[in-house]
Design an enzyme around this catalytic site. Structure first.
Site: not given
Ligand SMILES: C[C@H](O)[C@H](O)[C@H]1CNC2=NC(N)=NC(=O)C2=N1
Length: 101
Positions: A56, A60-61, A78-79, A87
């Site tokens: 948090e 990055h999750h 993901h972005e 990662d």
């Molecule tokens: C809007 C927010 O900052 C994004 O969606 C963040 C949140 N956590 C995320 N976590 C991961 N693993 N990849 C991401 O691209 C990502 N983007």
């Protein structure tokens, strides 16, 4: 040359993986994975709770799946559409936390 979105090349990703015990490239997409095993659910959830605070803070999750003493983790950005230094950093943080559970 580093790409603009921070994506690691397969070579850079594999070099990082050699320093991460038990981690491997996902066979399904550009991501890294590890299956963590703990003594029981309490240890699994303690690990997840501590990782959640780090994730948090970094915004990055992880993608993860828990059953009892098992936590399967998949990390990708993901972005960016694949594995980045974010990662690798989260995987390193997970290793440090798992070592103290
Ligand atoms: C809007 C927010 O900052 C994004 O969606 C963040 C949140 N956590 C995320 N976590 C991961 N693993 N990849 C991401 O691209 C990502 N983007």
């Amino acid at each position: 040359m580093p790409s603009e979105n921070g994506l690691l090349s397969p070579q850079e990703r594999d070099a990082a993986l050699t320093r991460l015990d038990g981690w491997s490239a996902s066979g399904e997409r550009d991501a890294i994975t590890k299956s963590f095993r703990f003594a029981d659910f309490s240890e699994s959830f303690g690990f997840m709770a501590r990782v959640a605070l780090v994730a948090e803070k970094a915004d990055h999750h992880p993608e993860w799946f828990n059953v009892y003493n098992k936590v399967d983790v998949t990390l990708s950005t993901h972005e960016a559409g694949g594995v980045t230094h974010k990662d690798i950093a989260l995987a390193e943080a997970m290793e440090a936390i798992a070592a103290t559970v």
